[in-house]
Design an enzyme around this catalytic site. Structure first.
Site, short mmCIF file in Angstrom:
data_model
loop_
_atom_site.label_atom_id
_atom_site.label_comp_id
_atom_site.label_asym_id
_atom_site.label_seq_id
_atom_site.Cartn_x
_atom_site.Cartn_y
_atom_site.Cartn_z
N GLY A 199 8.63 -1.40 8.06
CA GLY A 199 8.35 -0.59 9.25
C GLY A 199 9.56 0.06 9.88
O GLY A 199 9.44 1.05 10.58
N GLU A 200 10.75 -0.48 9.65
CA GLU A 200 11.90 -0.01 10.40
C GLU A 200 13.01 0.59 9.56
O GLU A 200 13.82 1.38 10.05
CB GLU A 200 12.43 -1.17 11.28
N GLY A 209 9.02 -6.05 3.98
CA GLY A 209 8.78 -5.36 5.25
C GLY A 209 9.37 -3.96 5.24
O GLY A 209 10.44 -3.72 4.68
N ASN A 221 0.85 -1.19 0.00
CA ASN A 221 0.00 0.00 0.00
C ASN A 221 0.89 1.25 0.00
O ASN A 221 1.49 1.58 1.02
CB ASN A 221 -0.92 -0.01 1.23
N GLN A 231 5.07 4.97 6.70
CA GLN A 231 6.07 4.23 7.48
C GLN A 231 7.48 4.74 7.19
O GLN A 231 8.28 4.93 8.10
CB GLN A 231 5.99 2.74 7.15
#
Lengths: 703, 328
Positions: free
Chosen positions: A668-669, A666, A595, A602
């Protein structure tokens, strides 16, 4: 085969957005429960010793007070192996701010007032809270967070350093940092006592429902079940909306146990506990301070021959948490001789824990500033230096990369950011401001954690419900899972309703390690496929199918990491040393983006946190008392809107064919990783001053 | 909870009588500082006398100057056309303080009387002579980044946190006070105390004294004035150091100057020594630096805030330089 194009990859609006902006989203503390009571903790005012006596008479006499619970009368826990969670089980004090009691009252105000009246006398012992690289008692942990070995040693770093044409050997430090999510840590505990066991223990029949602001309802359930000696099915954790966590809500902390103990002490009453902002500084985890020595050896052409990253950091004397600060240096650059190590000081400090990109966030400040120093020493552009040291295969495992596009990110970013305008250090003065540009590389591993299961049910009328006990802590996971399910089922987005945030839903791993979308998403895909396999396109209403997250064979064959390039422009006031960051750009390679709207959020959120880490955040531990003295958001500085001007993020259009059914790694970080280094490197470019200690405050640059 | 009474005063005299008659009473303005202190246990008044709705919320023109009601909100004062025109230093100081939300609530008198943000003062688990006289000073030997370099004592090294007050001290503001004994005025610079051996007293006001207005005298050259705040982040942080300055030039010479410093002392610090050094001298960077250094000769920095001496010097020079350039 699933087609990822109808929903996945589109900027779908947050499914829970309307509920949040209209105030209908029920956060934990606002959960209506019948006849609630309120808890307020009593905290230790010494850093080490034991509670000698407690006088709770005055507190107990306050109107509305229902109970004052201390180690003398708290219910006995079944498992006290985790000292952080062994709340009120002994008179020992291991850090300042530790719980030594709790007051339960009819109102939060009465509880707080009465808590202030509890008189605790201590037998104080000498404490030690100061991290130094030369202190005695440093030890190598058996492993560091993430399950990595503490130390690695490949080749002969010392000989390579000796022989290198160009070397960098510097120490870098980062301070104690605090996650500080907007929503504090909150637990609402409701006991169904069953038959009370003699002696006040937790009976077989007891049942605990915990409304909790957490990143993982299932991990809270399994942990608390063990602590209280209850079968897991007698503990339920509910947590649909979470106001941020950044890792601090990834594991249960002492307040969860305290809330349940408080509620146990007032039978029939649910108990609400919300930590204050000040309390969070002692009780919600933090990032360890780090002292990092980085050594780089290279030929005159900048090709690395040696990389050594040796880290000293702290943990709490009562519980070990070893941040994996040097782990990223094992795979980042090609160098035949590599050494990494972690040494811990077990101090009388609160228990450290996860904070966004544990390991990489502090580690890449040091490594990537060191790379900038090496580029300077070699007379090379820092992007060219990184390109020359981009390894063909993972230096640590020898495995091929599933997709390493760091150099593409760097070059793409250079073109977009106007990197060519960068001048020699300290040479660009605009008005009274020194202007500089900086770059740093970023990376974050691909984690897909086993243990998630999803279930799909057809509700009839073209509507599907997907259930998984995951958590959306503001990341957009709720929306991403809805998109994934819609494409996996081959239906419209609005035909899918996803239920998360409840341990009664199928098991799900924690929202951590940037693994949520990949782990839960893979389980959702598997469940949707299983559903279609059994029921086809015309299921009967009530049809249901589930699946566990499938294995990930490629994770054993490939080195799988996301990469990124961080760019920053800084302006340093020549009179006062104040640093402002007018522009940041991140270019990321993360596999498929599910998305773009929530992904961008993020990325730029992580970069903003990195800016905050670079310039602002510093927990000040007063070593005389072991107290984090700047324990509120007026004194512990986080970047404000005025500090964050133009933060932009873009990403390569790609998928990682080895990264499960989604091809996503991934997100997020990775946004925080390298951001502080890019700013520090830009500060050097602006001023000629090399700052190796965070945060970069005005006094450091004052001339 | 801690019980307290609440009284909304009808007029200033009633407010003064209500507070004066009760040792545990306190005036409540915007509450942005006092209410925090009540939550933290730093303050525990048994009666709050709300003065925020008294008819003291006007900014009135006087002979060339302004009279600012005590209850004028910080946002309103910063936006007032006459403040912006005649005393830009004050508007800028106000806007550099706190946040938009706080400025909408905070009052003029409350801003003057806000208390130090020394973290030890705000934390009841640590000794603090200002909070509990005689208990000791935790900042000495502790975290001193925001602490004083001028005028401190062994009992207290706290700083006054206001930006607005620094500008007002530079402008020779006068405060109008209504007390149990009647009305009086005193220069704002004399309102504040150095800590000495009684750091619990921030000001010379007695219990029951109510500030009802601040008067800014006629000062035409204040139209060329500025406020410079040096801080650890761009918004919502207290000054490491700050400078309020107004400069009156006569060609290349300094005809007159007003200079005050924030973040360096227990009170807004009027830099009289630097002013004397500057008056009649050349408006050059060297002269500005010498003046700043003259003022700072008395500085006694603490371990942890030695940088403030150079930072203050540079901020003074930068502020005066900008004003001088503006005038050319």
């Amino acid at each position: 085969m699933t087609v990822w194009r109808e929903a996945v990859g589109t900027p779908a609006a947050r499914v829970e957005g309307p509920a949040k902006v209209t105030g209908r989203a029920g956060y934990t503390y606002d959960r209506p429960v019948t006849d609630p009571a309120y808890a307020f903790p009593v905290q230790a005012t010494i850093a080490r010793g034991r509670v000698a006596s407690i006088d709770s008479a005055a507190a107990a006499g306050v109107e509305g007070v229902l109970a004052v619970v201390t180690h003398r009368d708290a219910a006995r826990l079944a498992d006290t192996g985790d000292a952080e969670l062994a709340v009120l089980q002994s008179d020992e004090v291991g850090f300042r701010g530790q719980f030594v009691g709790v007051v339960v009252a009819e109102t939060p105000q009465a509880a707080r007032y009465a808590a202030g009246l509890v008189r605790v006398e201590y037998e104080q012992r000498p404490h030690d809270t100061e991290l130094r690289a030369d202190r005695p008692g440093l030890y190598a942990p058996e492993q560091v967070n993430g399950g990595f070995v503490s130390d690695t040693d490949e080749g002969d770093v010392d000989a390579a350093m000796e022989a290198a044409a160009v070397t960098v050997d510097r120490a870098y430090t980062t301070p104690m940092e605090f996650n500080s999510p907007m929503e504090p840590h909150v637990s609402v505990a409701v006991w169904d006592p069953g038959e009370r066991a003699p002696g006040g223990g937790f009976a077989e029949g007891a049942r605990l429902t915990l409304f909790d602001s957490t990143q993982g309802p299932h991990v809270v359930r399994s942990t608390l079940a063990q602590v209280f000696g209850l079968p897991p099915e007698r503990v339920r954790v509910i947590s649909p909306y979470v106001g941020g966590g950044f890792g601090s809500k990834g594991m249960p902390h002492a307040h969860n146990v305290l809330a349940a103990l408080a509620a146990w002490a007032v039978p029939g009453r649910p108990v609400k506990l919300a930590l204050t902002r000040q309390q969070m500084f002692a009780l919600a985890g933090h990032r360890t301070p780090t002292i990092q020595r980085v050594r780089l050896g290279a030929g005159a052409d900048g090709r690395l021959t040696a990389v050594a990253h040796e880290v000293v950091e702290h943990t709490s004397a009562i519980k070990e948490f070893a941040e994996q600060t040097a782990v990223g240096a094992r795979m980042m650059y090609a160098a035949p001789n590599r050494r990494t190590s972690h040494r811990l000081a077990a101090l009388d400090v609160p228990v450290p824990s996860w904070m966004r990109a544990p390991g990489e966030a502090p580690g890449f400040f040091a490594l990537e500033v060191a790379m900038d120093e090496l580029a300077q020493a070699c007379g090379l552009d820092p992007i060219e230096l990184r390109a020359r040291n981009d390894p063909e295969v993972d230096p640590e495992s020898g495995r091929p990369w599933s997709g390493r596009h760091l150099v593409r990110c760097l070059r793409e970013g250079a073109a977009r950011f106007g990197w060519a305008e960068r001048t020699a250090p300290g040479t660009r003065l605009v008005g009274r401001e020194l202007v500089g540009l900086g770059v740093a590389a970023s990376t974050y591993p691909y984690y897909r954690l086993p243990g998630s299961r999803a279930v799909v049910e057809y509700e009839g009328g073209g509507r599907y419900t997907v259930r998984i006990g995951a958590a959306d802590i503001g990341t957009g996971a709720w929306t991403a899972l809805t998109q994934i399910a819609a494409d996996a089922l081959g239906c419209r987005l609005r035909a899918v309703r996803v239920e998360i945030g409840d341990s009664d839903l199928p098991a799900a791993t924690v929202a951590g390690g940037s693994s949520g979308t990949t782990s839960w998403g893979s389980a959702v895909v598997a469940a949707c496929r299983a559903f279609r396999h059994v029921y086809g396109e015309q299921p009967p209403a009530g049809a249901e199918a589930g699946a566990d997250m499938p294995d990930d064979p490629d994770a054993e064959r490939f080195a799988m990491h996301s990469f990124g390039a961080q760019f920053a422009e800084v302006r340093v006031d020549a009179d006062t040393g104040e640093v402002r960051v007018p522009r940041m750009l991140g270019v990321f390679s993360v596999g498929r983006v599910v998305n773009p709207r929530t992904a961008r959020s993020q990325f730029i959120g992580g970069m903003t946190m990195g800016l905050s880490m670079a310039l602002h955040e510093r927990g000040v531990l007063d070593h005389r008392t072991g107290h984090v003295i700047n324990h509120d958001l007026a004194e512990y500085h986080i970047a404000t809107h005025a500090d964050v001007v133009d933060v932009d993020a873009v990403w390569l259009d790609e998928e990682d064919v080895h990264a499960g059914p989604l091809g996503a790694r991934g997100i997020g970080e990775i946004g925080i990783v390298g951001a502080a280094a890019a700013i520090a490197n830009a500060v050097h470019n602006a001023t000629g001053v090399r700052v190796r200690d965070l945060p970069i405050t005005p006094d450091v640059l004052l001339r | 909870m801690i019980p307290f009474e609440y009284l909304r005063a009808g007029d200033p005299a009633e407010a003064v009588a209500a507070v004066a008659g009760r040792p545990g009473a306190a005036f409540l303005g915007g509450g942005t500082n006092l209410v925090d202190h009540m939550k933290l246990g730093v303050a525990g008044p048994d009666l709050l006398v709300d003065v925020s709705r008294l008819p003291l919320d006007r900014v009135e023109e006087t002979a060339g100057g302004l009279r600012i009601g005590a209850a004028v909100r910080n946002s309103d004062l910063a936006a007032h056309p006459l403040v912006r025109e005649r005393y830009p230093v004050l508007a800028r100081a106000l806007l550099s303080g706190a946040s938009g939300q706080l400025r909408n609530v905070a009052t003029t008198a409350g801003n003057l009387l806000q208390r130090t943000r020394c973290p030890y003062f705000q934390d009841v688990t640590t000794p603090c002579n200002k909070r509990v006289p005689g208990s000791g000073c935790s900042a000495a030997g502790g975290y001193t980044r925001y602490h004083a370099i001028l005028g401190a004592s062994e009992h207290c090294v706290a700083t006054h946190p206001s930006d607005m007050a620094v500008a007002m001290v530079a402008l020779d503001a006068v405060v109008a006070v209504l007390g149990p004994g009647g009305a009086r005025t005193l220069p704002l610079a004399e309102l504040y105390r150095l800590p000495g051996d009684a750091p619990q007293r921030d000001t010379v006001l007695e219990h029951g004294d109510l500030i009802i207005a601040v008067e800014l005298p006629h000062l035409p050259f204040a139209r060329r004035s500025a406020y410079r705040k040096v801080r650890d982040r761009a918004s919502f942080s207290f000054a490491l150091v700050s400078v309020a300055a107004a400069l009156d030039l006569d060609g290349g010479l300094v005809r007159d100057v007003r200079l005050a410093l924030g973040g360096v002392a227990h009170k807004p610090w009027r830099a009289t020594r630097a002013e004397a050094e500057l008056r009649g001298g050349p408006a050059t960077e060297d002269a500005f630096r010498r003046a700043a250094e003259a003022e700072l000769a008395a500085a006694r920095p603490l371990p942890g805030n030695a940088f403030k001496v150079a930072m203050t010097r540079n901020a003074v020079v930068a502020t005066l330089r900008a004003l001088a350039e503006e005038g050319r």
